[in-house]
Each structure stands twice: as structure tokens, then as C-alpha cells.
Design a protein around this motif. Structure first.
Motif, mmCIF file in Angstrom:
data_model
loop_
_atom_site.group_PDB
_atom_site.id
_atom_site.type_symbol
_atom_site.label_atom_id
_atom_site.label_comp_id
_atom_site.label_asym_id
_atom_site.label_seq_id
_atom_site.Cartn_x
_atom_site.Cartn_y
_atom_site.Cartn_z
ATOM 1 N N THR A 116 0.911 -1.336 0.024
ATOM 2 C CA THR A 116 0.009 0.116 0.032
ATOM 3 C C THR A 116 0.858 1.441 -0.195
ATOM 4 O OG1 THR A 116 -1.818 -1.105 1.273
ATOM 5 C CG2 THR A 116 -1.745 1.425 1.349
ATOM 6 N N LYS A 117 1.985 1.352 0.641
ATOM 7 C CA LYS A 117 2.783 2.193 0.794
ATOM 8 C C LYS A 117 3.548 2.505 -0.519
ATOM 9 C CE LYS A 117 6.571 4.351 3.503
ATOM 10 N NZ LYS A 117 7.492 4.197 4.912
ATOM 11 N N ILE A 118 4.037 1.556 -1.118
ATOM 12 C CA ILE A 118 4.629 1.714 -2.532
ATOM 13 C C ILE A 118 3.654 2.153 -3.621
ATOM 14 C CG2 ILE A 118 5.385 0.220 -4.533
ATOM 15 C CD1 ILE A 118 6.679 -1.624 -2.249
ATOM 16 N N GLU A 119 2.359 1.474 -3.286
ATOM 17 C CA GLU A 119 1.442 2.194 -4.278
ATOM 18 C C GLU A 119 1.203 3.667 -4.196
ATOM 19 O OE1 GLU A 119 -1.289 -1.872 -5.336
ATOM 20 O OE2 GLU A 119 -1.787 -0.589 -3.335
ATOM 21 N N ARG A 120 1.228 4.366 -2.795
ATOM 22 C CA ARG A 120 0.918 5.808 -2.781
ATOM 23 C C ARG A 120 2.224 6.377 -3.369
ATOM 24 N NH1 ARG A 120 -1.079 4.071 2.724
ATOM 25 N NH2 ARG A 120 1.031 4.746 3.469
ATOM 26 N N ARG A 121 3.500 5.982 -3.019
ATOM 27 C CA ARG A 121 4.457 6.654 -3.633
ATOM 28 C C ARG A 121 4.496 6.527 -5.210
ATOM 29 N NH1 ARG A 121 5.386 10.258 -1.356
ATOM 30 N NH2 ARG A 121 7.495 10.581 -2.014
ATOM 31 N N HIS A 122 3.951 5.324 -5.640
ATOM 32 C CA HIS A 122 3.815 5.295 -7.151
ATOM 33 C C HIS A 122 2.833 6.299 -7.564
ATOM 34 C CE1 HIS A 122 3.740 3.519 -10.999
ATOM 35 N NE2 HIS A 122 2.510 3.462 -11.125
ATOM 36 N N GLN A 123 1.828 6.749 -7.034
ATOM 37 C CA GLN A 123 0.971 7.687 -7.514
ATOM 38 C C GLN A 123 1.701 9.031 -7.491
ATOM 39 O OE1 GLN A 123 -2.256 7.262 -8.900
ATOM 40 N NE2 GLN A 123 -1.805 9.577 -9.418
ATOM 41 N N ALA A 124 2.294 9.330 -6.424
ATOM 42 C CA ALA A 124 2.983 10.350 -6.149
ATOM 43 C C ALA A 124 4.117 10.707 -7.346
ATOM 44 C CB ALA A 124 3.709 10.717 -4.882
ATOM 45 N N MET A 125 4.708 9.528 -7.812
ATOM 46 C CA MET A 125 5.517 9.583 -8.847
ATOM 47 C C MET A 125 4.943 10.163 -10.157
ATOM 48 S SD MET A 125 8.279 6.548 -10.195
ATOM 49 C CE MET A 125 6.924 5.757 -11.135
ATOM 50 N N ILE A 126 3.705 9.333 -10.418
ATOM 51 C CA ILE A 126 2.818 9.626 -11.465
ATOM 52 C C ILE A 126 2.478 11.189 -11.490
ATOM 53 C CG2 ILE A 126 0.711 9.186 -12.644
ATOM 54 C CD1 ILE A 126 0.587 6.402 -11.652
ATOM 55 N N ASP A 127 2.178 11.699 -10.440
ATOM 56 C CA ASP A 127 1.743 13.194 -10.326
ATOM 57 C C ASP A 127 2.873 14.023 -10.597
ATOM 58 O OD1 ASP A 127 -0.729 12.463 -9.615
ATOM 59 O OD2 ASP A 127 -0.276 12.785 -7.271
ATOM 60 N N ALA A 128 3.930 13.617 -10.298
ATOM 61 C CA ALA A 128 5.368 14.381 -10.433
ATOM 62 C C ALA A 128 5.592 14.271 -12.054
ATOM 63 C CB ALA A 128 6.514 13.769 -9.597
ATOM 64 N N HIS A 129 5.271 13.090 -12.612
ATOM 65 C CA HIS A 129 5.817 12.869 -14.060
ATOM 66 C C HIS A 129 4.825 13.833 -14.972
ATOM 67 C CE1 HIS A 129 4.936 10.677 -17.887
ATOM 68 N NE2 HIS A 129 6.105 10.464 -17.992
ATOM 69 N N ASP A 130 3.505 13.596 -14.473
ATOM 70 C CA ASP A 130 2.414 14.617 -15.291
ATOM 71 C C ASP A 130 2.661 15.947 -15.349
ATOM 72 O OD1 ASP A 130 1.239 12.036 -15.944
ATOM 73 O OD2 ASP A 130 -0.158 12.196 -14.553
ATOM 74 N N ALA A 131 3.364 16.509 -14.108
ATOM 75 C CA ALA A 131 3.613 17.706 -13.978
ATOM 76 C C ALA A 131 4.901 18.101 -14.396
ATOM 77 C CB ALA A 131 3.636 18.319 -12.179
ATOM 78 N N GLY A 132 5.614 17.244 -14.823
ATOM 79 C CA GLY A 132 7.042 17.648 -15.426
ATOM 80 C C GLY A 132 8.072 17.810 -14.421
ATOM 81 N N ARG A 133 7.768 17.340 -13.331
ATOM 82 C CA ARG A 133 8.806 17.532 -12.013
ATOM 83 C C ARG A 133 9.643 16.507 -12.269
ATOM 84 N NH1 ARG A 133 4.009 17.987 -9.031
ATOM 85 N NH2 ARG A 133 4.846 16.474 -7.616
#
Length: 240
Positions: A116-133
Motif C-alpha cells: 500500500t505504501k509503495i502504491e501511494r509513492r507510485h501515485q506521487a511519482m505519476i503526479d510528478a511525471h504528469d507535472a514535469g517535475r
């Protein structure tokens, strides 16, 4: 008695704390590619940027010299250490095996809470990817890998992995600057998450190894290109 010994203890601690802070900032700048391999470290410019004297800056640089991130030559000064291609190849070869072995162990030992923790960090990574960070994306990417390694439940393996990753961290940062590899890495992480969610996780070890091999291929390509550029410029200058 030295000047340092004559200082009050609080003053010494403040100086040591300041130099550690500077070392941490410079280490991040080197690892994230803000200070590329071979670049000269302008002491005056950094003293002004950090609003400090040369003493804590040089103490910080000594730490980075000891870590192998910075080189010092008398009368020349400090430079970011170049990347060693042969060492990188050997390190990645070792990491491929560690990733696969960690995948085998994690398939059996990773808890639901850890997934579950890995999945949450994965979502944060997706958000960073989509925002170009890119910097945030790369940092979270590393966190996910470390969480999987930690989930393998083998402290010796985790320690060796962390030590080897510190050797390739800045080279990986350079490769992730490539937008094509950034997208490929994003896709491969989606596959890692899918493998984590499967009953028994039979594909996890293979997926992790393949991701490691693909990353290594791109990192080594970028480093080879970077190392070849000065030689090509020098050859071109000699022909003129």
C-alpha cells in the motif's frame, strides 16, 4: 592550542552543523546533475550563494572528497569527480542480481501495508511525471526501489544495495534527464506495480531485473557520450 580548540563548544557545533548542511546541499546538486562531472567548484561563488565564509565550505568539500564525489588539486582547486565507466558497468552488473534476488524475497515477504505504501509513492511519482517535475520524479522513483528492497526483509542485502546505489545515483540522474528514458521508466514502474499486485508475485524478480538492465543500458549510453564529447572537441581542435 589551535583556534578551533579555543572556540566555545557551541561555536564549534554551529560550524560543524553548517558544513554538514553545505555538504548535504552540494551532494544533492552533484547527484541530481546540477553540478555535472568535471565542473569546477567556484569557492567564491558558493560562499556568496550560501552566505558563508570559506571555512565551512572547505570543510564540506573535504567530506565530499572523502566520499569520492569531489576531487581536489593543489593550486587548481575543487572539481566534481568524473564518472568511471568501468566501475559503473561492474556496479550495474551486481545491482541486476540484487534487484532480482530482492524481488524473489519480496514476493514472499512483502506485507500488504508495504505494498500500500509503495502504491501511494507510485501515485506521487505519476503526479510528478504528469507535472514535469523531473527531480521529484527521480527522487520518488528511488524511494520506491528502496521500499521494495527493504520489503525483502534482508538487512545485509539492503545495506549492500544502498551502498552500490550511491555509486550510480548521479549517473542515473543524468540518464533520467532524457525524456524518452523518463517515459520508458514510467512505463516499467507501472509493470512493477502490476507484478506486486499479482497473487504470489511470480513475475516480480524478472520485472525488477529487466528494469535494472534497461536503466543500466541508458545510463551507460549517456555516460559514454558525455565522456566522448571532450575527446571529440580536442580532436577537432587539433585538426584546425
Amino acid at each position: 592550542m589551535s583556534v578551533t580548540q579555543a572556540l566555545p563548544k557551541t561555536a564549534r557545533l554551529r560550524t560543524l552543523g553548517m558544513s554538514a548542511e553545505i555538504a548535504a546541499r552540494l551532494r544533492t546538486m552533484i547527484q541530481e546533475g546540477e553540478l555535472p562531472p568535471g565542473v569546477r567548484i567556484d569557492e567564491k561563488a558558493f560562499c556568496e550563494a550560501f552566505d558563508v565564509s570559506k571555512t565551512p565550505l572547505r570543510e564540506a568539500l573535504k567530506v565530499l572528497v572523502a566520499e569520492g564525489l569531489v576531487l581536489h588539486r593543489q593550486y587548481i582547486g575543487y572539481r566534481v569527480a568524473p564518472l568511471d565507466l568501468d566501475e559503473l558497468r561492474a556496479t550495474f552488473e551486481t545491482l541486476h542480481g540484487l534487484e532480482a534476488h530482492a524481488g524473489e524475497l519480496a514476493a514472499q515477504r512483502l506485507s500488504d501495508a508495504a505494498v500500500t505504501k509503495i502504491e501511494r509513492r507510485h501515485q506521487a511519482m505519476i503526479d510528478a511525471h504528469d507535472a514535469g517535475r523531473r527531480t521529484d520524479y527521480f527522487r520518488i522513483n528511488q524511494e520506491i526501489h528502496q521500499l521494495i528492497i527493504d520489503g525483502a526483509g534482508n538487512a545485509v542485502l539492503a545495506g549492500i544495495y544502498a551502498m552500490l546505489m550511491s555509486k550510480v545515483h548521479r549517473a542515473r540522474g543524468a540518464a533520467n534527464a532524457d525524456m524518452l528514458r523518463w517515459q520508458e521508466s514510467h512505463t516499467e514502474h507501472e509493470e512493477i506495480i502490476a507484478a506486486l499486485r499479482e497473487p504470489g508475485r511470480p513475475r516480480l524478480a524478472d520485472v525488477l531485473r529487466r528494469h535494472s538492465e534497461n536503466t543500466a543500458k541508458e545510463v551507460l549510453r549517456v555516460v559514454e557520450q558525455t565522456l566522448a564529447e571532450p575527446a571529440a572537441r580536442a580532436a577537432g581542435g587539433a585538426r584546425r
